[in-house]
Design an enzyme around this catalytic site. Structure first.
Site, PDB file in Angstrom:
ATOM      1  N   GLU A 103      45.671  43.589  54.588  1.00 52.00           N
ATOM      2  CA  GLU A 103      45.071  42.884  53.491  1.00 52.00           C
ATOM      3  C   GLU A 103      45.865  43.443  52.208  1.00 52.00           C
ATOM      4  OE1 GLU A 103      44.453  40.382  51.898  1.00 52.00           O
ATOM      5  OE2 GLU A 103      42.677  39.383  52.387  1.00 52.00           O
ATOM      6  N   ASP A 107      38.402  41.932  46.476  1.00 49.55           N
ATOM      7  CA  ASP A 107      37.778  41.737  45.298  1.00 49.55           C
ATOM      8  C   ASP A 107      36.153  41.646  46.082  1.00 49.55           C
ATOM      9  OD1 ASP A 107      36.679  41.339  43.073  1.00 49.55           O
ATOM     10  OD2 ASP A 107      37.864  39.473  42.765  1.00 49.55           O
ATOM     11  N   LYS A 135      39.169  46.313  44.422  1.00 53.79           N
ATOM     12  CA  LYS A 135      38.345  46.233  43.168  1.00 53.79           C
ATOM     13  C   LYS A 135      36.935  46.666  43.321  1.00 53.79           C
ATOM     14  CE  LYS A 135      41.186  42.449  41.330  1.00 53.79           C
ATOM     15  NZ  LYS A 135      41.086  41.119  40.740  1.00 53.79           N
ATOM     16  N   ASP A 163      50.262  37.162  43.292  1.00 58.57           N
ATOM     17  CA  ASP A 163      50.795  36.225  42.538  1.00 58.57           C
ATOM     18  C   ASP A 163      50.046  35.685  41.489  1.00 58.57           C
ATOM     19  OD1 ASP A 163      49.067  34.799  44.759  1.00 58.57           O
ATOM     20  OD2 ASP A 163      49.920  32.792  43.703  1.00 58.57           O
ATOM     21  N   ARG A 169      55.040  37.573  42.830  1.00 57.34           N
ATOM     22  CA  ARG A 169      54.831  38.527  44.239  1.00 57.34           C
ATOM     23  C   ARG A 169      55.908  39.515  44.313  1.00 57.34           C
ATOM     24  NH1 ARG A 169      50.966  35.890  47.212  1.00 57.34           N
ATOM     25  NH2 ARG A 169      50.915  33.676  47.018  1.00 57.34           N
TER      26      ARG A 169
HETATM   27  P1  XMP Z   1      37.801  38.415  47.738  1.00 52.85           P
HETATM   28  O1  XMP Z   1      37.081  38.191  46.679  1.00 52.85           O
HETATM   29  O2  XMP Z   1      37.365  37.180  48.954  1.00 52.85           O
HETATM   30  O3  XMP Z   1      39.567  37.954  47.419  1.00 52.85           O
HETATM   31  O4  XMP Z   1      37.659  39.717  48.087  1.00 52.85           O
HETATM   32  C1  XMP Z   1      40.369  38.391  48.384  1.00 52.85           C
HETATM   33  C2  XMP Z   1      41.388  37.334  48.032  1.00 52.85           C
HETATM   34  O5  XMP Z   1      41.514  37.054  46.704  1.00 52.85           O
HETATM   35  C3  XMP Z   1      42.839  37.136  46.162  1.00 52.85           C
HETATM   36  N1  XMP Z   1      42.975  38.364  44.864  1.00 52.85           N
HETATM   37  C4  XMP Z   1      43.627  38.298  43.829  1.00 52.85           C
HETATM   38  N2  XMP Z   1      44.866  37.671  43.985  1.00 52.85           N
HETATM   39  N3  XMP Z   1      45.471  38.956  41.956  1.00 52.85           N
HETATM   40  C5  XMP Z   1      45.678  38.048  42.848  1.00 52.85           C
HETATM   41  O6  XMP Z   1      46.910  37.668  42.900  1.00 52.85           O
HETATM   42  C6  XMP Z   1      44.118  39.678  41.972  1.00 52.85           C
HETATM   43  O7  XMP Z   1      43.871  40.255  40.886  1.00 52.85           O
HETATM   44  C7  XMP Z   1      43.221  39.157  42.967  1.00 52.85           C
HETATM   45  N4  XMP Z   1      42.162  39.476  43.223  1.00 52.85           N
HETATM   46  C8  XMP Z   1      41.648  38.798  44.675  1.00 52.85           C
HETATM   47  C9  XMP Z   1      43.707  37.832  47.262  1.00 52.85           C
HETATM   48  O8  XMP Z   1      44.529  36.742  47.811  1.00 52.85           O
HETATM   49  C10 XMP Z   1      42.822  38.520  48.177  1.00 52.85           C
HETATM   50  O9  XMP Z   1      43.307  38.216  49.599  1.00 52.85           O
END
Ligand code: XMP
Ligand code: MG
Length: 183
Positions: A103, A107, A135, A163, A169
């Site tokens: 991955e 987040d 995060k 992105d 990207r």
């Molecule tokens: P979750 O919250 O499900 O999110 O863990 C994971 C997906 O969300 C996208 N993501 C981001 N994409 N900048 C981005 O461009 C960010 O700061 C960010 N935070 C989460 C990402 O696609 C990831 O797979």
């Protein structure tokens, strides 16, 4: 694209390309040791994990298979909701395979939890996770992530595969965008 090419768009650089590559090499070393003597299939999550996968895989001194899944998680704005849809499934049958999900960023972990239960149901020999960035919210996740890269603050970031509206990207570093970019 270097930070200097789009200097005005960026408010903070969190990690340079060199820092990212150094961390990924460290993770690749651990993965290589852990999977010694085993076939390894890395599953990249499109589209963000393309850069991570490319750099991780090339750090190995061994063979590795790569496959890709595209999933979309719907949510409001820049937060995911955990409602996930498969846009492109794997081409590989992962039954009895050693699978490592690759991955870009975790987040809330909702996307990944969904992916893990989806892939677990296909009965792989093993299933582990690797992410380039985390995060703070990821700490509350139910799914353990074995290979964790660099920590980021709870801010929307771009670059190194990540992105904003399909842009940035190809930025080499990971950065926060300046407020004017959103307006
Ligand atoms: P979750 O919250 O499900 O999110 O863990 C994971 C997906 O969300 C996208 N993501 C981001 N994409 N900048 C981005 O461009 C960010 O700061 C960010 N935070 C989460 C990402 O696609 C990831 O797979
Ligand atoms: Mg994404």
């Amino acid at each position: 694209m270097d930070a200097s090419d789009i200097e005005k768009d960026l408010s903070k650089i969190h990690y340079t390309e060199d820092q990212i590559l150094a961390k990924l090499r460290e993770l690749a070393g651990r993965i290589e040791r852990d999977y010694e003597g085993k076939d390894l299939l890395m599953v990249g999550v499109l589209r963000g994990a393309v850069m991570v996968m490319a750099d991780l895989a090339r750090s190995f001194g061994r063979h590795v298979e790569m496959d890709w899944m595209a999933i979309s998680s719907y949510g409001s704005g820049t937060k995911s909701s955990g409602v996930v849809r498969i846009q492109k499934d794997l081409d590989t049958d992962i039954t009895n395979r050693h699978v490592l999900i690759v991955e870009d960023i975790i987040d809330t972990g909702l996307t990944l939890s969904w992916l893990v239960s989806n892939l677990e149901s296909r009965k792989p020999a093993s299933l582990e996770l690797c992410t380039a960035f985390v995060k703070p919210d990821a700490a509350k996740m139910a799914v353990p992530v074995k290979y964790v890269g660099l920590e980021l603050p709870d801010e929307f970031v771009v670059g190194y595969g990540l992105d904003y509206a399909e842009k940035y990207r190809n930025l080499r570093c990971v950065a926060t965008l300046a407020p004017h970019v959103y307006s």
